[in-house]
Design a protein around this motif. Sequence first.
Motif, PDB file in Angstrom:
ATOM      1  N   GLN A  55     131.616  28.011 108.932  1.00 53.84           N
ATOM      2  CA  GLN A  55     133.010  27.850 109.358  1.00 53.84           C
ATOM      3  C   GLN A  55     133.840  29.101 109.072  1.00 53.84           C
ATOM      4  O   GLN A  55     134.902  29.294 109.653  1.00 53.84           O
ATOM      5  CB  GLN A  55     133.625  26.634 108.674  1.00 53.84           C
ATOM      6  N   TYR A  56     133.349  29.953 108.144  1.00 54.55           N
ATOM      7  CA  TYR A  56     134.073  31.184 107.818  1.00 54.55           C
ATOM      8  C   TYR A  56     133.573  32.372 108.648  1.00 54.55           C
ATOM      9  O   TYR A  56     134.055  33.493 108.458  1.00 54.55           O
ATOM     10  CB  TYR A  56     133.942  31.488 106.325  1.00 54.55           C
ATOM     11  N   ALA A  57     132.617  32.127 109.559  1.00 51.31           N
ATOM     12  CA  ALA A  57     132.090  33.160 110.471  1.00 51.31           C
ATOM     13  C   ALA A  57     131.783  34.478 109.761  1.00 51.31           C
ATOM     14  O   ALA A  57     132.352  35.526 110.084  1.00 51.31           O
ATOM     15  CB  ALA A  57     133.076  33.399 111.620  1.00 51.31           C
ATOM     16  N   PRO A  58     130.887  34.459 108.762  1.00 51.47           N
ATOM     17  CA  PRO A  58     130.552  35.713 108.067  1.00 51.47           C
ATOM     18  C   PRO A  58     129.856  36.697 109.002  1.00 51.47           C
ATOM     19  O   PRO A  58     129.263  36.296 110.021  1.00 51.47           O
ATOM     20  CB  PRO A  58     129.593  35.249 106.962  1.00 51.47           C
ATOM     21  N   ALA A  59     129.924  37.972 108.664  1.00 57.56           N
ATOM     22  CA  ALA A  59     129.275  39.007 109.480  1.00 57.56           C
ATOM     23  C   ALA A  59     127.777  38.739 109.571  1.00 57.56           C
ATOM     24  O   ALA A  59     127.162  38.919 110.627  1.00 57.56           O
ATOM     25  CB  ALA A  59     129.536  40.381 108.877  1.00 57.56           C
ATOM     26  N   SER A  60     127.191  38.319 108.444  1.00 58.38           N
ATOM     27  CA  SER A  60     125.799  37.859 108.456  1.00 58.38           C
ATOM     28  C   SER A  60     125.645  36.774 107.409  1.00 58.38           C
ATOM     29  O   SER A  60     126.390  36.729 106.428  1.00 58.38           O
ATOM     30  CB  SER A  60     124.817  39.008 108.189  1.00 58.38           C
ATOM     31  N   HIS A  61     124.687  35.884 107.635  1.00 63.93           N
ATOM     32  CA  HIS A  61     124.496  34.701 106.784  1.00 63.93           C
ATOM     33  C   HIS A  61     122.989  34.553 106.576  1.00 63.93           C
ATOM     34  O   HIS A  61     122.273  34.110 107.479  1.00 63.93           O
ATOM     35  CB  HIS A  61     125.104  33.486 107.492  1.00 63.93           C
ATOM     36  N   THR A  62     122.519  34.972 105.406  1.00 66.00           N
ATOM     37  CA  THR A  62     121.094  34.909 105.094  1.00 66.00           C
ATOM     38  C   THR A  62     120.818  33.661 104.268  1.00 66.00           C
ATOM     39  O   THR A  62     121.528  33.387 103.289  1.00 66.00           O
ATOM     40  CB  THR A  62     120.648  36.168 104.323  1.00 66.00           C
ATOM     41  N   ILE A  63     119.780  32.909 104.674  1.00 72.54           N
ATOM     42  CA  ILE A  63     119.417  31.675 103.963  1.00 72.54           C
ATOM     43  C   ILE A  63     117.964  31.781 103.506  1.00 72.54           C
ATOM     44  O   ILE A  63     117.070  32.021 104.319  1.00 72.54           O
ATOM     45  CB  ILE A  63     119.561  30.427 104.871  1.00 72.54           C
ATOM     46  N   VAL A  64     117.749  31.601 102.202  1.00 75.72           N
ATOM     47  CA  VAL A  64     116.390  31.567 101.659  1.00 75.72           C
ATOM     48  C   VAL A  64     116.026  30.113 101.389  1.00 75.72           C
ATOM     49  O   VAL A  64     116.754  29.406 100.682  1.00 75.72           O
ATOM     50  CB  VAL A  64     116.284  32.394 100.353  1.00 75.72           C
ATOM     51  N   GLU A  65     114.922  29.648 101.960  1.00 79.45           N
ATOM     52  CA  GLU A  65     114.463  28.264 101.746  1.00 79.45           C
ATOM     53  C   GLU A  65     112.956  28.276 101.517  1.00 79.45           C
ATOM     54  O   GLU A  65     112.210  28.887 102.287  1.00 79.45           O
ATOM     55  CB  GLU A  65     114.815  27.372 102.945  1.00 79.45           C
ATOM     56  N   ALA A  66     112.530  27.562 100.467  1.00 79.13           N
ATOM     57  CA  ALA A  66     111.121  27.621 100.069  1.00 79.13           C
ATOM     58  C   ALA A  66     110.307  26.402 100.478  1.00 79.13           C
ATOM     59  O   ALA A  66     109.083  26.457 100.487  1.00 79.13           O
ATOM     60  CB  ALA A  66     111.025  27.816  98.550  1.00 79.13           C
ATOM     61  N   HIS A  67     110.962  25.286 100.785  1.00 79.77           N
ATOM     62  CA  HIS A  67     110.192  24.070 101.083  1.00 79.77           C
ATOM     63  C   HIS A  67     109.802  24.039 102.562  1.00 79.77           C
ATOM     64  O   HIS A  67     110.667  24.116 103.436  1.00 79.77           O
ATOM     65  CB  HIS A  67     110.992  22.812 100.736  1.00 79.77           C
ATOM     66  N   PRO A  68     108.503  23.907 102.871  1.00 84.72           N
ATOM     67  CA  PRO A  68     108.068  23.978 104.280  1.00 84.72           C
ATOM     68  C   PRO A  68     108.692  22.922 105.187  1.00 84.72           C
ATOM     69  O   PRO A  68     109.030  23.225 106.340  1.00 84.72           O
ATOM     70  CB  PRO A  68     106.541  23.806 104.189  1.00 84.72           C
ATOM     71  N   GLU A  69     108.869  21.699 104.690  1.00 86.33           N
ATOM     72  CA  GLU A  69     109.462  20.657 105.547  1.00 86.33           C
ATOM     73  C   GLU A  69     110.941  20.909 105.799  1.00 86.33           C
ATOM     74  O   GLU A  69     111.438  20.686 106.907  1.00 86.33           O
ATOM     75  CB  GLU A  69     109.265  19.275 104.904  1.00 86.33           C
ATOM     76  N   VAL A  70     111.639  21.360 104.753  1.00 92.98           N
ATOM     77  CA  VAL A  70     113.060  21.685 104.916  1.00 92.98           C
ATOM     78  C   VAL A  70     113.196  22.857 105.886  1.00 92.98           C
ATOM     79  O   VAL A  70     114.066  22.861 106.773  1.00 92.98           O
ATOM     80  CB  VAL A  70     113.713  22.014 103.550  1.00 92.98           C
ATOM     81  N   TYR A  71     112.318  23.833 105.755  1.00 93.80           N
ATOM     82  CA  TYR A  71     112.329  25.008 106.642  1.00 93.80           C
ATOM     83  C   TYR A  71     112.111  24.584 108.104  1.00 93.80           C
ATOM     84  O   TYR A  71     112.841  25.017 109.008  1.00 93.80           O
ATOM     85  CB  TYR A  71     111.244  25.978 106.185  1.00 93.80           C
ATOM     86  N   GLN A  72     111.133  23.716 108.340  1.00 88.97           N
ATOM     87  CA  GLN A  72     110.866  23.240 109.697  1.00 88.97           C
ATOM     88  C   GLN A  72     112.056  22.473 110.256  1.00 88.97           C
ATOM     89  O   GLN A  72     112.408  22.610 111.436  1.00 88.97           O
ATOM     90  CB  GLN A  72     109.611  22.347 109.717  1.00 88.97           C
ATOM     91  N   ARG A  73     112.687  21.685 109.402  1.00 89.40           N
ATOM     92  CA  ARG A  73     113.867  20.921 109.847  1.00 89.40           C
ATOM     93  C   ARG A  73     115.012  21.858 110.217  1.00 89.40           C
ATOM     94  O   ARG A  73     115.751  21.608 111.167  1.00 89.40           O
ATOM     95  CB  ARG A  73     114.285  19.940 108.745  1.00 89.40           C
ATOM     96  N   MET A  74     115.171  22.956 109.454  1.00 82.72           N
ATOM     97  CA  MET A  74     116.185  23.959 109.786  1.00 82.72           C
ATOM     98  C   MET A  74     115.951  24.509 111.191  1.00 82.72           C
ATOM     99  O   MET A  74     116.885  24.619 111.997  1.00 82.72           O
ATOM    100  CB  MET A  74     116.122  25.135 108.797  1.00 82.72           C
ATOM    101  N   LEU A  75     114.691  24.861 111.470  1.00 82.44           N
ATOM    102  CA  LEU A  75     114.357  25.436 112.778  1.00 82.44           C
ATOM    103  C   LEU A  75     114.607  24.428 113.895  1.00 82.44           C
ATOM    104  O   LEU A  75     115.181  24.771 114.942  1.00 82.44           O
ATOM    105  CB  LEU A  75     112.900  25.898 112.787  1.00 82.44           C
ATOM    106  N   CYS A  76     114.203  23.173 113.653  1.00 75.96           N
ATOM    107  CA  CYS A  76     114.405  22.119 114.665  1.00 75.96           C
ATOM    108  C   CYS A  76     115.890  21.837 114.890  1.00 75.96           C
ATOM    109  O   CYS A  76     116.282  21.379 115.968  1.00 75.96           O
ATOM    110  CB  CYS A  76     113.706  20.827 114.233  1.00 75.96           C
ATOM    111  N   SER A  77     116.710  22.091 113.884  1.00 72.79           N
ATOM    112  CA  SER A  77     118.150  21.832 113.993  1.00 72.79           C
ATOM    113  C   SER A  77     118.906  23.018 114.590  1.00 72.79           C
ATOM    114  O   SER A  77     120.136  22.998 114.664  1.00 72.79           O
ATOM    115  CB  SER A  77     118.737  21.510 112.613  1.00 72.79           C
ATOM    116  N   GLY A  78     118.192  24.072 114.944  1.00 74.45           N
ATOM    117  CA  GLY A  78     118.828  25.197 115.621  1.00 74.45           C
ATOM    118  C   GLY A  78     119.353  26.300 114.728  1.00 74.45           C
ATOM    119  O   GLY A  78     120.026  27.219 115.217  1.00 74.45           O
ATOM    120  N   TRP A  79     119.045  26.260 113.436  1.00 76.69           N
ATOM    121  CA  TRP A  79     119.564  27.297 112.544  1.00 76.69           C
ATOM    122  C   TRP A  79     118.987  28.672 112.875  1.00 76.69           C
ATOM    123  O   TRP A  79     119.641  29.689 112.666  1.00 76.69           O
ATOM    124  CB  TRP A  79     119.311  26.926 111.087  1.00 76.69           C
ATOM    125  N   GLY A  80     117.760  28.680 113.387  1.00 77.12           N
ATOM    126  CA  GLY A  80     117.140  29.958 113.734  1.00 77.12           C
ATOM    127  C   GLY A  80     117.750  30.625 114.958  1.00 77.12           C
ATOM    128  O   GLY A  80     117.555  31.826 115.183  1.00 77.12           O
TER     129      GLY A  80
END
Length: 328
Positions: free
Chosen positions: A176-201
């Motif tokens: 919501q703050y529209a940062p210049a860049s937004h880096t997210i580190v996630e280690a859990h494979p299922e959470v990571y897959q859910r991120m991708l399916c939700s369009g975060w990538g």
Amino acid sequence: MKEAEEQLCEAARKGDTEKVKALIDSGADVTHFDAEGLNPLMHAAKHGHAPVLTLLLSAGAPWNALSPSNLSAGDYAMQEGHNEAFDLLLNAGIRAELILGTIARKENKNGDSGHDYLDDRVSFSEDKLMDSDSKAVMMAWEKPLMEAHAKAVCSGGGHVLNIGFGMGLVDSAIQQYAPASHTIVEAHPEVYQRMLCSGWGQKENVKIVFGRWQDVLSQLETYDGIFFDTYGEYYEDLREFHQQLPALLKPGGIYSFFNGLCGSNAFFHVVYCHLVSLELENLGYSTQLIPLPVKDCLGEQVWEGVKQRYWQLDTYYLPVCQSVEDPE
């Protein structure tokens, strides 16, 4: 000898310094709990007898012993408003934890190692992310806290890093703050897959780094704001991350972390708030702790189906950390 211990509890309750000293010298056990479920340190704290507390602590009375109602001597001093007694116990706790770190090694959000969690199956629902043992990884009640963390780390604009996606609460707020860049580190494979399916990538300003933060440091840059909230790690892991801050956080940047340290005991939580502030100060960062009331977010229904309540306090202290040296 039990009679001596009962006398010690009574003398501590009355603030009879000479008798307490005599009983300690005669070998009375300072760790004894009486029929009320209190030890001498708790009795002295409850009645604000600071000189007695000093004697008992010097004799080895444990600052972190708990009564059957899960209260420590520091909790009793805090409840009764005995400031001198509270400060004595707080300093004793900080000194002990700096050396031993006993509370933090016993307590974290779930009590297991991070590696076990990363191999575990997780389940998502509308209001919580759970591990296979019905322990909460993240819950919707944290949303206002995550929004406050996001506001803090985005206050300077620029480039933002978040360690630990979970349910995406803080990352949605950061967006919501529209940062210049937004880096997210996630280690859990299922959470990571859910991120991708939700369009975060697909988000233009988002970069997702998959892996444990310890393993992906070489892929990270420098940031104006950083937030840290991992699951299944210990205080030592948080401390280890803090050692990386000078390389990751730009001068004048803002750092914050989920402050769930000892979230089931008010006094232990205060000890750890002070401890982490001291350790960050030694690294060159000042820490402001902003109190946020959370009691209204935590009705009984919130914890339905959750095996362990990782937060039981009425107030959350949101840490806002910044380098002491302002950028030129």
